[in-house]
Design a protein around this motif. Structure first.
Motif, PDB file in Angstrom:
ATOM      1  N   PRO A   1      46.794 -20.137 -26.700  1.00  0.00           N
ATOM      2  CA  PRO A   1      47.843 -20.134 -27.726  1.00  0.00           C
ATOM      3  C   PRO A   1      49.011 -21.041 -27.322  1.00  0.00           C
ATOM      4  N   PRO A   2      49.740 -21.603 -28.298  1.00  0.00           N
ATOM      5  CA  PRO A   2      50.847 -22.517 -27.997  1.00  0.00           C
ATOM      6  C   PRO A   2      51.862 -21.940 -27.011  1.00  0.00           C
ATOM      7  N   ALA A   3      52.214 -20.676 -27.175  1.00  0.00           N
ATOM      8  CA  ALA A   3      53.261 -20.077 -26.347  1.00  0.00           C
ATOM      9  C   ALA A   3      52.885 -19.996 -24.879  1.00  0.00           C
ATOM     10  N   LYS A   4      51.590 -20.118 -24.583  1.00  0.00           N
ATOM     11  CA  LYS A   4      51.144 -19.982 -23.189  1.00  0.00           C
ATOM     12  C   LYS A   4      50.701 -21.312 -22.578  1.00  0.00           C
ATOM     13  N   ARG A   5      51.014 -22.406 -23.248  1.00  0.00           N
ATOM     14  CA  ARG A   5      50.583 -23.724 -22.751  1.00  0.00           C
ATOM     15  C   ARG A   5      51.620 -24.376 -21.829  1.00  0.00           C
ATOM     16  N   GLY A   6      52.813 -23.805 -21.751  1.00  0.00           N
ATOM     17  CA  GLY A   6      53.854 -24.411 -20.915  1.00  0.00           C
ATOM     18  C   GLY A   6      54.444 -25.656 -21.527  1.00  0.00           C
ATOM     19  N   ILE A   7      54.487 -25.697 -22.874  1.00  0.00           N
ATOM     20  CA  ILE A   7      55.026 -26.870 -23.578  1.00  0.00           C
ATOM     21  C   ILE A   7      56.266 -26.462 -24.368  1.00  0.00           C
ATOM     22  N   ALA A   8      57.096 -27.445 -24.692  1.00  0.00           N
ATOM     23  CA  ALA A   8      58.209 -27.246 -25.626  1.00  0.00           C
ATOM     24  C   ALA A   8      58.192 -28.404 -26.603  1.00  0.00           C
ATOM     25  N   MET A   9      58.363 -28.104 -27.883  1.00  0.00           N
ATOM     26  CA  MET A   9      58.223 -29.123 -28.922  1.00  0.00           C
ATOM     27  C   MET A   9      59.523 -29.292 -29.682  1.00  0.00           C
ATOM     28  N   VAL A  10      59.877 -30.554 -29.934  1.00  0.00           N
ATOM     29  CA  VAL A  10      61.052 -30.901 -30.743  1.00  0.00           C
ATOM     30  C   VAL A  10      60.543 -31.506 -32.039  1.00  0.00           C
ATOM     31  N   PHE A  11      60.913 -30.884 -33.162  1.00  0.00           N
ATOM     32  CA  PHE A  11      60.384 -31.276 -34.466  1.00  0.00           C
ATOM     33  C   PHE A  11      61.327 -32.237 -35.194  1.00  0.00           C
ATOM     34  N   GLN A  12      60.753 -32.970 -36.125  1.00  0.00           N
ATOM     35  CA  GLN A  12      61.517 -33.876 -36.987  1.00  0.00           C
ATOM     36  C   GLN A  12      62.576 -33.122 -37.786  1.00  0.00           C
ATOM     37  N   THR A  13      62.260 -31.896 -38.209  1.00  0.00           N
ATOM     38  CA  THR A  13      63.143 -31.124 -39.095  1.00  0.00           C
ATOM     39  C   THR A  13      64.091 -30.192 -38.344  1.00  0.00           C
ATOM     40  N   TYR A  14      64.166 -30.337 -37.009  1.00  0.00           N
ATOM     41  CA  TYR A  14      65.029 -29.537 -36.125  1.00  0.00           C
ATOM     42  C   TYR A  14      64.522 -28.100 -35.962  1.00  0.00           C
ATOM     43  N   ALA A  15      64.133 -27.420 -37.074  1.00  0.00           N
ATOM     44  CA  ALA A  15      63.581 -26.050 -37.024  1.00  0.00           C
ATOM     45  C   ALA A  15      64.527 -25.077 -36.327  1.00  0.00           C
ATOM     46  N   LEU A  16      65.822 -25.148 -36.672  1.00  0.00           N
ATOM     47  CA  LEU A  16      66.811 -24.212 -36.124  1.00  0.00           C
ATOM     48  C   LEU A  16      66.953 -23.014 -37.049  1.00  0.00           C
TER      49      LEU A  16
ATOM     50  N   ALA B   1      68.200 -28.875 -30.931  1.00  0.00           N
ATOM     51  CA  ALA B   1      66.742 -28.713 -30.873  1.00  0.00           C
ATOM     52  C   ALA B   1      66.199 -29.201 -29.527  1.00  0.00           C
ATOM     53  N   ILE B   2      66.750 -30.287 -29.021  1.00  0.00           N
ATOM     54  CA  ILE B   2      66.337 -30.786 -27.707  1.00  0.00           C
ATOM     55  C   ILE B   2      66.766 -29.806 -26.618  1.00  0.00           C
ATOM     56  N   GLY B   3      68.012 -29.282 -26.746  1.00  0.00           N
ATOM     57  CA  GLY B   3      68.504 -28.307 -25.772  1.00  0.00           C
ATOM     58  C   GLY B   3      67.652 -27.058 -25.722  1.00  0.00           C
ATOM     59  N   ARG B   4      67.199 -26.606 -26.888  1.00  0.00           N
ATOM     60  CA  ARG B   4      66.326 -25.435 -26.947  1.00  0.00           C
ATOM     61  C   ARG B   4      65.029 -25.679 -26.174  1.00  0.00           C
ATOM     62  N   ALA B   5      64.547 -26.934 -26.235  1.00  0.00           N
ATOM     63  CA  ALA B   5      63.348 -27.281 -25.460  1.00  0.00           C
ATOM     64  C   ALA B   5      63.656 -27.349 -23.966  1.00  0.00           C
ATOM     65  N   VAL B   6      64.814 -27.921 -23.624  1.00  0.00           N
ATOM     66  CA  VAL B   6      65.175 -28.106 -22.214  1.00  0.00           C
ATOM     67  C   VAL B   6      65.291 -26.771 -21.481  1.00  0.00           C
ATOM     68  N   VAL B   7      65.916 -25.763 -22.127  1.00  0.00           N
ATOM     69  CA  VAL B   7      66.153 -24.493 -21.428  1.00  0.00           C
ATOM     70  C   VAL B   7      64.855 -23.770 -21.096  1.00  0.00           C
ATOM     71  N   ARG B   8      63.782 -24.098 -21.762  1.00  0.00           N
ATOM     72  CA  ARG B   8      62.507 -23.445 -21.473  1.00  0.00           C
ATOM     73  C   ARG B   8      61.861 -23.974 -20.194  1.00  0.00           C
ATOM     74  N   GLU B   9      62.386 -25.122 -19.694  1.00  0.00           N
ATOM     75  CA  GLU B   9      61.838 -25.742 -18.480  1.00  0.00           C
ATOM     76  C   GLU B   9      60.310 -25.860 -18.560  1.00  0.00           C
ATOM     77  N   PRO B  10      59.818 -26.537 -19.596  1.00  0.00           N
ATOM     78  CA  PRO B  10      58.367 -26.605 -19.805  1.00  0.00           C
ATOM     79  C   PRO B  10      57.692 -27.596 -18.866  1.00  0.00           C
ATOM     80  N   LYS B  11      56.372 -27.496 -18.806  1.00  0.00           N
ATOM     81  CA  LYS B  11      55.584 -28.471 -18.064  1.00  0.00           C
ATOM     82  C   LYS B  11      55.504 -29.797 -18.832  1.00  0.00           C
ATOM     83  N   LEU B  12      55.617 -29.702 -20.156  1.00  0.00           N
ATOM     84  CA  LEU B  12      55.395 -30.862 -21.005  1.00  0.00           C
ATOM     85  C   LEU B  12      56.301 -30.783 -22.232  1.00  0.00           C
ATOM     86  N   PHE B  13      57.072 -31.845 -22.485  1.00  0.00           N
ATOM     87  CA  PHE B  13      57.887 -31.955 -23.700  1.00  0.00           C
ATOM     88  C   PHE B  13      57.119 -32.744 -24.754  1.00  0.00           C
ATOM     89  N   LEU B  14      57.111 -32.253 -25.988  1.00  0.00           N
ATOM     90  CA  LEU B  14      56.473 -32.947 -27.105  1.00  0.00           C
ATOM     91  C   LEU B  14      57.529 -33.221 -28.176  1.00  0.00           C
TER      92      LEU B  14
END
Length: 332
Positions: free
Chosen positions: A71-86, A143-156
């Motif tokens: 599942p996405p939540a267990k892949r160690g990724i964080a995604m930044v979307f075009q629409t921000y999704a806040l 939206a980028i900050g939300r991804a950064v705080v997760r400290e993911p293995k991979l940013f998308l």
């Protein structure tokens, strides 16, 4: 952080094959950009990596772990979307904290990560505001900050700048580049804008109709395109293509970039008539209808007075001229 390996990934929607066997290796810490025209499969490939779409076949491996069915939540990724999704009802602080709270991260660690990310992205003055109180550029930074705080293995990143105006795109592009250098993180970025790709990427992946046409560093693709498609996609204005037969050449196509042509009012290889000139300040794009080579775009650095109807001669740089065979591939 995390490496990424994609092995023979295919994706079909009913009878439509969108990805037709993708193989790609992304090293730990690399910034890789997927580019290509609309419908080429770049966003679908990103969503398969994220787990938002299931691969029809093949393997996705993140940091050495097979995640194709994870599942996405267990892949160690964080995604930044075009629409921000806040979340509109949450403050900037709570938008950034939500994923960590759901993961059970201790409150003190959450505050520590938010403080570090907000400083990095200059968001400290906006932490108690809601998204409606922010500009488009500020929302994208959240939206980028939300991804950064997760400290993911991979940013998308899925076309994160397309909703911003021209000035904000430049500023946010710079911020993303600086973020990559600070975090030394692995990032995969999708865009249709080849200027974004050239300025951000360690490695560019050019996609077309569900297949990879070429992978390489930005200047490698610019200087040594593998085929007509890559040659025409990388570079702005795009490469000029001339039928080889028009120039007495045995190859199918001759390619020359606008910046690798010179013009002269009295002499040169190809005599032409000025159709239009675009005065951009730093340079001038001249559209020239040549008797021998057809319609060409010539890029002249600085201001060049070229009135429609005037006669100019264009001459290609022989060391920067490309040749492509019947199959469209570059001829050495």
């Amino acid at each position: 952080m995390g490496s990424l390996n994609i092995e023979n990934v295919k994706k079909s929607f009913g009878p439509v094959d969108v990805l037709k066997g993708i193989d790609l290796a992304v090293s730990d810490g690399e910034f890789v950009v997927f580019v290509g025209p609309s419908g080429c499969g770049k966003s679908t490939l990103l969503r398969v990596i994220a787990g938002l779409e299931d691969a029809s076949s093949g393997h996705v491996i993140i940091d050495g772990n097979e995640v194709t069915s994870t599942p996405p939540a267990k892949r160690g990724i964080a995604m930044v979307f075009q629409t921000y999704a806040l979340y509109p009802h949450l403050t900037v602080r709570n938008n950034m904290a939500l994923g960590l709270k759901q993961a059970g991260t201790p409150a003190a660690e959450i505050e520590k990560r938010i403080a570090a990310a907000s400083t990095m992205l200059s968001l400290e003055p906006y932490l108690e505001r809601r998204p409606a109180e922010l500009s488009g550029g500020q929302r994208q930074r959240v939206a980028i900050g939300r991804a950064v705080v997760r400290e993911p293995k991979l940013f998308l990143f899925d076309e994160p700048l397309s909703n911003l105006d021209a000035a904000l795109r430049v500023n946010t592009r710079l911020e993303i580049a600086q973020l990559h250098r600070r975090l030394k993180a692995t990032m995969v970025y999708v865009t249709h804008d080849q200027v974004e790709a050239m300025t951000l990427a360690d490695k560019i992946v050019v996609l077309n109709a569900g297949r990879i046409e070429q992978v390489g560093a930005p200047m490698e693709l610019y200087n040594s395109p593998a085929n007509v498609f890559v040659a025409g996609f990388i570079g702005s204005p795009k490469m000029n293509f001339i039928e080889g037969a028009r120039l007495g050449e045995s190859v199918k196509t001759i390619g020359v970039r606008p910046e690798h042509l010179t013009v002269d009012a009295k002499k040169g290889a190809w005599k032409g008539t000025v159709i239009h000139a675009e005065h951009l300040g730093a340079d001038t794009n001249i559209y020239l209808d040549c008797e021998k080579a057809g319609l060409l775009t010539v890029r002249v650095f600085g201001v060049y007075d070229a009135e429609p109807g005037a006669t100019l001669y264009a001459t290609p740089d022989p060391a920067r001229t490309y040749r492509f065979g019947e199959d469209g591939r570059a001829v050495k």
